[in-house]
Design an enzyme around this catalytic site. Sequence first.
Site, short mmCIF file in Angstrom:
data_model
loop_
_atom_site.label_atom_id
_atom_site.label_comp_id
_atom_site.label_asym_id
_atom_site.label_seq_id
_atom_site.Cartn_x
_atom_site.Cartn_y
_atom_site.Cartn_z
CB CYS A 1 -9.16 -4.33 1.16
SG CYS A 1 -7.52 -4.99 0.82
CB SER B 1 -0.93 0.01 1.22
OG SER B 1 -1.83 -1.07 1.16
C1 LIG Z 1 -2.21 -6.95 -0.95
C2 LIG Z 1 -2.11 -6.04 -2.10
C3 LIG Z 1 -1.70 -4.70 -1.93
C4 LIG Z 1 -1.40 -4.12 -0.56
O1 LIG Z 1 -0.22 -4.65 -0.02
P1 LIG Z 1 0.01 -4.53 1.57
O2 LIG Z 1 1.43 -5.01 1.75
O3 LIG Z 1 -0.99 -5.43 2.22
O4 LIG Z 1 -0.16 -3.11 1.93
C5 LIG Z 1 -1.60 -3.90 -3.04
N1 LIG Z 1 -1.89 -4.36 -4.27
C6 LIG Z 1 -2.28 -5.62 -4.48
C7 LIG Z 1 -2.54 -6.10 -5.86
C8 LIG Z 1 -2.41 -6.50 -3.40
O5 LIG Z 1 -2.82 -7.76 -3.61
#
Ligand SMILES: *Cc1c(COP(=O)(O)O)cnc(C)c1O
Length: 391
Positions: A326, A73
Site C-alpha cells: 500500500c 480493510s
Molecule cells: C493486507 C492487509 C490488510 C488489508 O486486507 P485487504 O483484504 O487487502 O483489505 C490489513 N491488515 C494487514 C496486516 C494486511 O497485511
Amino acid sequence: MDKIIYMDNAATTRTLPAVVDEMLPYFSELYGNPSSVYGFADKSRNAVKTAREIIAKSLNTKPDTIYFTAGGSESDNWAVIETAHAYKKKGRHIITSQIEHHAILHSCEYLETCGYDVTYVNVDENGTIKLDELVKAIRPDTILISIMFANNEIGTIQPIYEIGQIARKYGIIFHTDAVQAYGQIPIDVEKYNIDMLSASGHKLNGPKGTGFLYIRDGINIKSFIHGGAQESGRRAGTENVPGIAGLGKAVEIAFQSMDDKMKHETNLRDYIIKYVTEHIPYCRLNGHLTNRLPNNTNFSFQFIDGETLRVMLDMSGICTSGGSACTSGSASPSHVLTAIGLPRDIAGGSIRLTISHETTMEEVQTVCAILSDTIDKLRSTSPLYEDFLNR
Ligand SMILES: *Cc1c(COP(=O)(O)O)cnc(C)c1O
C-alpha cells in the site's frame, strides 16, 4: 510472460486451484441468493454456512461469531470505527500501535477528527509492542485496544496472549488485525482473550475481496455497511457466495496443512536470513530473528536505494516489495521501519521477501544469488559506497 519467482506473498497470494474449483459452481450454476426462500437457494445458503463453520472451528469459536466482509480493510474499519461509536458513553480513548496496517491507522486518524483520543504505542527495535507502555497508556475512558497479531512488513509476532490478559484485566475490548497471521500460525480466540479479529482471504491463498470479522458474543457493535439483514443484521449486502465458498476452502486447506507449511517456510526463511546476513556486507535483518512469521524476511542494505534494487530484481523476474504494497510508490520511508528506529537512509534501502508453501529451495537459492550479485553491482557504481571504503 517469462517465468517469475514470486517473493511477495505478504502482498497477496495465488488463489489455489482447489479454491477456484470450489468457487466455480456458485457463479453460473448455483447462483441463487442465500436470502431467497426456495430450494434452489439452499445450495448458496449451505455454501456460506459451511464456510462459516470451517472458519469458526479454526479459531475455536462458534459459527455465529463470524461475519463475512469484503476483506481485511473493511474488517479493520468496522472493528475500530463501530466500537468507537458503540462505546462512546464509556469513553473516547483508543490504544493501538505505531506499526499497524493503514486500515487501522487511518481509521484511528479518522476517529481523531471525530473527537476521539488515540494512543499509538511504541515498539522496540525488533518491532515488538512495549507492554509497559501499553499498560501505562490505559485510562478509565479507554474502550479499545487494537494490536495486530503479526506485522505485514517485518513479520514480528506480537505478545498477543499478554495483551489479551491486560485487556481482560482492565475490562477493555481487544481487537487484533490477524490478516497476516491467520492461516499461517495457530490462533485460538479463547486462549488469547481476543474479542474481535480481522482476516482476509487473499493473504491465505483465497480470493481477493473476501474476509471476515470475528466478534465475540456480548460485544455490541453495530453494522458498518447499512442495508439488508444479511449476516444476522450486522453486515448488509448480498453475500459474495463464490468468494465465501473459496475463503472457506482456503481456510480448510491452510489449517489441514499448517504444521507442514510452517516447517517448510521456516526452513526457507532461515536459509534466506542466514545467506543474506552472512554473504552480503552492511546489511541488517528487520524484525525479530525467531519470533516472526514463517514466511517473512525483511532486510536493509546500506548504500543501496531500495527502489532501484527492486526494479533490478524485477528485471531478473523476481517479485519483491519495499514493505507494504500500500505504501510502495510513495517516497516517504515506511512507518514500520521508522518505528523500529531505522534512520531514513537505511530504511530507504530495504526489501521484503515473503515466501509461500509453494516456494522451493531452488527458487530461494536463485533469489539469494541474484540479490547478492545485484547489490554488488549497485554498490560498485555507488559514490557513497566508494567514499565509505576510502575513509
Ligand atoms: C493486507 C492487509 C490488510 C488489508 O486486507 P485487504 O483484504 O487487502 O483489505 C490489513 N491488515 C494487514 C496486516 C494486511 O497485511
